[in-house]
Design a protein around this motif. Structure first.
Motif, PDB file in Angstrom:
ATOM      1  N   GLN A 275       0.740  -1.081  -0.173  1.00  0.00           N
ATOM      2  CA  GLN A 275       0.046  -0.170   0.229  1.00  0.00           C
ATOM      3  C   GLN A 275       0.866   1.202   0.102  1.00  0.00           C
ATOM      4  N   THR A 277       3.986   1.800  -1.042  1.00  0.00           N
ATOM      5  CA  THR A 277       4.801   1.788  -2.248  1.00  0.00           C
ATOM      6  C   THR A 277       3.712   2.255  -3.256  1.00  0.00           C
ATOM      7  N   LYS A 278       2.773   1.601  -3.500  1.00  0.00           N
ATOM      8  CA  LYS A 278       1.769   2.124  -4.333  1.00  0.00           C
ATOM      9  C   LYS A 278       1.343   3.600  -4.476  1.00  0.00           C
ATOM     10  N   TYR A 279       1.165   4.032  -3.164  1.00  0.00           N
ATOM     11  CA  TYR A 279       0.707   5.489  -2.902  1.00  0.00           C
ATOM     12  C   TYR A 279       1.883   6.320  -3.244  1.00  0.00           C
ATOM     13  N   ILE A 281       4.162   5.628  -5.349  1.00  0.00           N
ATOM     14  CA  ILE A 281       4.804   5.730  -6.827  1.00  0.00           C
ATOM     15  C   ILE A 281       3.698   6.441  -7.575  1.00  0.00           C
ATOM     16  N   ASP A 282       2.462   6.145  -7.144  1.00  0.00           N
ATOM     17  CA  ASP A 282       1.288   7.156  -7.883  1.00  0.00           C
ATOM     18  C   ASP A 282       1.416   8.452  -7.662  1.00  0.00           C
ATOM     19  N   ARG A 283       1.987   8.792  -6.489  1.00  0.00           N
ATOM     20  CA  ARG A 283       2.170  10.369  -6.495  1.00  0.00           C
ATOM     21  C   ARG A 283       3.474  10.739  -7.482  1.00  0.00           C
ATOM     22  N   SER A 285       4.672   9.388 -10.157  1.00  0.00           N
ATOM     23  CA  SER A 285       4.277   9.206 -11.489  1.00  0.00           C
ATOM     24  C   SER A 285       3.729  10.375 -12.236  1.00  0.00           C
ATOM     25  N   LYS A 286       3.055  11.311 -11.412  1.00  0.00           N
ATOM     26  CA  LYS A 286       2.373  12.622 -12.045  1.00  0.00           C
ATOM     27  C   LYS A 286       3.779  13.682 -12.278  1.00  0.00           C
ATOM     28  N   GLU A 296       4.856  -1.173  -7.443  1.00  0.00           N
ATOM     29  CA  GLU A 296       4.227  -1.762  -6.144  1.00  0.00           C
ATOM     30  C   GLU A 296       4.827  -2.853  -5.547  1.00  0.00           C
ATOM     31  N   CYS A 365       6.718  13.066  -0.291  1.00  0.00           N
ATOM     32  CA  CYS A 365       6.290  13.534  -1.651  1.00  0.00           C
ATOM     33  C   CYS A 365       5.960  14.850  -1.750  1.00  0.00           C
TER      34      CYS A 365
END
Length: 398
Positions: A275, A277-279, A281-283, A285-286, A296, A365
């Motif tokens: 969870q 790493t996904k959060y 990486i999602d941030r 990635s923008k 993830e 982030c």
């Protein structure tokens, strides 16, 4: 803030710290060399590790100083002249350097398996490279650079058709303590681990599991505390591989840290880190100036570069502005970078633990988002090129 858990975990559990203090206050003597020391916890720690890895015999859990010693002991104690080894681009220098040394001595041949831009290999590529003289397959279970986990169960199942002729060594330095490892499903002949990473023990303790049917030439021989009348190293495992005074305090730290991990459960640790790493990486990635290499993953690793900025500068900014400890460079795994990027300076690695908070992740982030907006101001005018990227193509035996 501490984001370098892939190097060594921090903080250690309170129960581990207290056990170390109590040991120094209450214990004395040396394992198998005195009648005054309570050494039963050493075998009990073997039992706990055996259960953690789902292997049958606790006596086949050997203690060393770390994964580096474990991998050297296995590689140098098992391989013979004329052997062919298959390993991967994702390996740590603790595998690469012993193999390269044996290769330079004209003793062995090596095939290196390529990975994709996230550090994943294809198990089928291993099978395609098997030769008549292939004796050992070495695979890094979890990349310390990208956090990606290899499908070692599939590899182990594929090797079954060779009837034990080809041995399987898995480096679980990054995965032990993060995810479940069930060797009844993997069928590995060797599992090399370290204690100071996700197992939450002290530095200077590690070990390996060895298939009871295999005999290695010991890396060192000497005192074992028992059977002193023998002028050659005892044959029995683990004595055969544990010469010299053992790191009892390090073993004690694992005795307690494994209980702590079991109280949390590995399922919960794995879920939490996926969870996080996904959060993260999602941030990232923008951000248009960021190149991200991790997906993830259950190891808590997020690796990236920022266009036009040497990665060590990013780590310097994080330390200076946020008092955040991270890691930049090749991370002792030089070959994988050939498949991730073209930056000779490696990448930035932020590695979290179960204890890393969402507020800490948001703080990092937010900072990196501001850095992304000001990249033009801090970019190097020209990235210097001081050396060539290491390449498996330059060391492979065709």
């Amino acid at each position: 803030m501490y984001f370098d858990n892939a190097a060594t975990s921090y903080p250690k559990p309170q129960v581990v710290k207290q056990a170390v203090i109590d040991f120094f206050n209450e214990e004395n003597g040396s394992f198998q060399r005195t009648d005054t020391e309570n050494s039963d916890f050493i075998f009990k720690t073997r039992e706990k590790i055996a259960r953690l890895l789902n292997v049958e015999s606790p006596s086949n859990i050997v203690f060393t100083s770390n994964s580096t010693e474990s991998l050297n002991m296995i590689i140098q104690g098992f391989l013979k002249k004329g052997n062919h080894v298959i390993t991967t681009a994702t390996e740590h220098n603790s595998v690469i350097r012993p193999l390269i040394r044996l290769r330079k001595e004209k003793m062995i041949k090596i095939s290196w398996i390529e990975c994709n831009r996230n550090g994943l290999i294809k198990p089928s590529d291993i099978m395609k490279n098997i030769r008549d003289n292939t004796t050992l397959i070495i695979v890094n279970h979890g990349s310390n650079v990208t956090g990606q986990v290899q499908d070692i169960e599939q590899i182990g199942n594929m090797l079954k058709k060779y009837g034990g002729k080809i041995k399987f060594l898995v480096d679980i330095s990054q995965t032990a303590g993060h995810i479940k490892i069930d060797n009844s499903k993997i069928g590995a002949d060797f599992l090399a681990f370290t204690g100071h990473k996700a197992l939450l023990g002290l530095p200077g303790i590690g070990g390996f599991y060895i298939n009871p049917e295999i005999d290695l030439t010991p890396l060192k021989v000497g005192g074992t505390g028992v059977l002193s009348e023998l002028l050659e190293q005892p044959k029995a495992v683990p004595l055969r591989y544990e010469s010299g005074t053992m790191n009892t305090i390090g073993i004690l730290s694992l005795y307690h840290s494994i209980d702590y991990l079991n109280s949390l459960t590995l399922d919960k640790i794995e879920s939490q880190l996926k969870q996080k790493t996904k959060y993260f990486i999602d941030r990232l990635s923008k951000l248009d100036n960021f190149e991200i290499y991790s997906l993830e993953n259950p190891l808590g690793i997020v690796s990236f570069n920022v266009k036009g900025i040497v990665p060590s500068r990013i780590s310097h900014f994080l330390l200076k502005d946020l008092n955040l400890k991270s890691r930049s460079g090749l991370h002792c795994a030089p070959f994988i970078h050939e498949f991730l990027h073209k930056n000779p300076f490696g990448c930035v690695r932020l590695s979290m633990s179960y204890d890393t908070t969402n507020d800490e992740i948001d703080t990092v982030c937010n900072y990196l988002e501001r850095l992304n907006e000001n990249v033009a101001v801090i970019q190097n005018i020209k990235l210097p090129k001081i050396y060539e990227m290491p390449s498996i193509r330059k060391v492979e035996d065709r």
